[in-house]
Scaffold this motif. Structure first.
Motif, PDB file in Angstrom:
ATOM      1  N   THR B  45       0.835  -1.203   0.000  1.00 53.32           N
ATOM      2  CA  THR B  45       0.000   0.000   0.000  1.00 53.32           C
ATOM      3  C   THR B  45       0.870   1.254   0.000  1.00 53.32           C
ATOM      4  OG1 THR B  45      -1.702  -1.197   1.215  1.00 53.32           O
ATOM      5  CG2 THR B  45      -1.841   1.210   1.242  1.00 53.32           C
ATOM      6  N   LEU B  46       1.887   1.255   0.854  1.00 50.19           N
ATOM      7  CA  LEU B  46       2.795   2.417   0.916  1.00 50.19           C
ATOM      8  C   LEU B  46       3.555   2.565  -0.395  1.00 50.19           C
ATOM      9  CD1 LEU B  46       4.049   1.778   4.561  1.00 50.19           C
ATOM     10  CD2 LEU B  46       2.616   3.694   3.812  1.00 50.19           C
ATOM     11  N   LEU B  47       3.869   1.433  -1.032  1.00 46.58           N
ATOM     12  CA  LEU B  47       4.590   1.429  -2.304  1.00 46.58           C
ATOM     13  C   LEU B  47       3.778   2.116  -3.391  1.00 46.58           C
ATOM     14  CD1 LEU B  47       7.337  -0.216  -3.092  1.00 46.58           C
ATOM     15  CD2 LEU B  47       5.755  -1.674  -4.344  1.00 46.58           C
ATOM     16  N   THR B  48       2.504   1.735  -3.502  1.00 45.10           N
ATOM     17  CA  THR B  48       1.698   2.297  -4.583  1.00 45.10           C
ATOM     18  C   THR B  48       1.495   3.793  -4.410  1.00 45.10           C
ATOM     19  OG1 THR B  48      -0.418   1.835  -3.504  1.00 45.10           O
ATOM     20  CG2 THR B  48       0.480   0.119  -4.935  1.00 45.10           C
ATOM     21  N   ARG B  49       1.606   4.277  -3.184  1.00 41.29           N
ATOM     22  CA  ARG B  49       1.437   5.701  -2.958  1.00 41.29           C
ATOM     23  C   ARG B  49       2.756   6.465  -2.943  1.00 41.29           C
ATOM     24  NH1 ARG B  49      -3.889   6.821  -1.042  1.00 41.29           N
ATOM     25  NH2 ARG B  49      -3.181   8.969  -0.935  1.00 41.29           N
ATOM     26  N   GLY B  50       3.876   5.759  -3.123  1.00 34.23           N
ATOM     27  CA  GLY B  50       5.163   6.447  -3.200  1.00 34.23           C
ATOM     28  C   GLY B  50       5.819   6.729  -1.863  1.00 34.23           C
TER      29      GLY B  50
END
Lengths: 256, 256
Positions: B45-50
């Motif tokens: 989740t944190l990855l997809t939001r940068g």
DNA sequence: CCACTCTTTTCCACTCTGCGGAAAACTGAT
DNA sequence: ATCAGTTTTCCGCAGAGTGGAAAAGAGTGG
């Protein structure tokens, strides 16, 4: 599958950031579309961890924990840039650098040297005045306080080519803003040419990337074609670091 | 009641920050005690939001979105300081300032003026060299690169009292580090005394707060007692902004 | 002081999201 | 090819998170 509550908490933080760092609960609701109860619960969690603060008028603001963790992330940016600087070396054959503004100075934060025996070198951490470097011109082009920076630092002559007049420099910066790249034609170091392009976070120029080498080699390159290539690479880098924004995006996996 | 998933996502981010900005999934598990599947889902989740990135060796790192949102939070710090600077004015009767290091310069980022007609004034945004200011000495005391800063900037004489020798200044800084406050005894401006204390995030000095006024008034104050009072206020400020850390804490609601 | 309006906070029944253990897959070393 | 350690994926389940409604708070004007 993503974690909905985490997505929502990030939505709330970004709503605050987009609202000047501070907003009321109903303003956050307007921006995120979330119900008041949901927002309130998320804010309480962020509050207890210091990622959000509450002002005396009950409005919410971004909190100090973001300053700390943002600083921890910032210290990694140079490392992220290296694969892109490597591409710039491959494209041009010359040494590639990334620099940021630190107060009135340009500071080199990352470098990939050219494989050639005759190469430019600027140690990471080195700080120079912006007026005589291509990266400095890129960082100050469009900057609202560029003239004030030059008034404070002056434009001391480095070589016969150095621009030493603020008026001439401001004209130069408007050219840079228009054409999207800057040149250093032996202004910082005799016999060395340099071409620099911006790294942007949205419309904010946060860094500059450049290639530099001996005048004979750099001037033999097609300037506009080189600028286009470097802009593409810098644009990809900016998109990778800053691009993800309230929507799932495929993150480019960096390869060693 | 807090949102567990959000708490956990913050745990993961802080585990990365505490691990030099980058860690493998099992290292995060060791630090947080969370199951691998849980960590992985949160990281995606944190990855997809940068907010997180994944390196080519599958390790995770803090991401560019933290740089942006951390910067947004940073721009608010001056405003947060004002109630504490107000307390310093009440304690001393003199003008209170907060300053940070920006490259080799001290920059004033917040001020609350003394109510007296005769008062010190330093406009927010003003930048000065650190050697002749109390806040500059506080910011550089214990700083690993203090000597390098002085070598670059020099210690130009401002008044008869200015310290102009790097050796003398380094001795002065070790006194500052030991006693926990710095004095400017007319070094920047004749007839003006100033006492400054650190604002810390853990062990890192991130800002300095000071009071300054005419020598007759400032020297009439009990220096050690004043320093104790100012340190208490600056400590409270640091604790409020940076103190919340992986545990719920009562956040002081600021009053207008 | 009261009424009104807008905003924030609290409550609680309900459902579907997030959980975590286990299995599968990956990676580097031998 | 095997092994060990790490990361990723899967899926049944239960409790965490939801959101509408009510309660409470704050500011304003009469």
């Amino acid at each position: 599958m993503s974690v909905q509550s985490v997505e929502r908490a990030l939505d709330v933080l970004e709503a605050l950031a987009d609202h000047g760092g501070e907003a009321g609960l109903s303003e956050i609701a307007a921006r995120t579309g979330l119900p008041y109860g949901t927002i309130h619960r998320l804010l309480q969690t962020l509050l207890t961890r210091g990622y959000v603060r509450q002002e005396s008028d009950r409005r919410y603001a971004l909190g100090g924990a973001l300053v700390r963790i943002g600083g921890a992330a910032e210290r990694l940016v140079g490392a992220w840039a290296e694969p892109y600087l490597t591409k710039m070396v491959e494209l041009s054959g010359e040494t590639a650098n990334m620099a940021v503004l630190e107060g009135d100075f340009v500071v080199y934060v990352a470098q990939v040297p050219s494989p050639r025996r005759l190469r430019m070198f600027a140690e990471v951490g080195r700080r120079v005045l912006p007026h005589s470097t291509a990266v400095g011109k890129v960082l100050l082009a469009g900057h609202p306080n560029a003239a004030a920076v030059f008034e404070r630092t002056g434009l001391p002559r480095r070589t016969e080519q150095t621009i030493t007049s603020i008026a001439t420099m401001m004209t130069e910066l408007s050219v840079v803003a228009r054409q999207g790249y800057a040149m250093d034609l032996g202004e910082e170091e005799s016999g060395v040419h340099c071409l620099a392009v911006p790294v942007a976070d949205g419309s904010r120029v946060v860094a500059a990337m450049s290639v530099s080498g001996p005048v004979e080699r750099v001037s033999a390159l097609d300037r506009d074609e080189l600028a286009r290539g470097l802009r593409k690479i810098a644009g990809d880098f900016g998109a990778e670091v800053f691009g993800a924004r309230s929507r799932p995006a495929e993150n480019v996996r960096m390869r060693g």
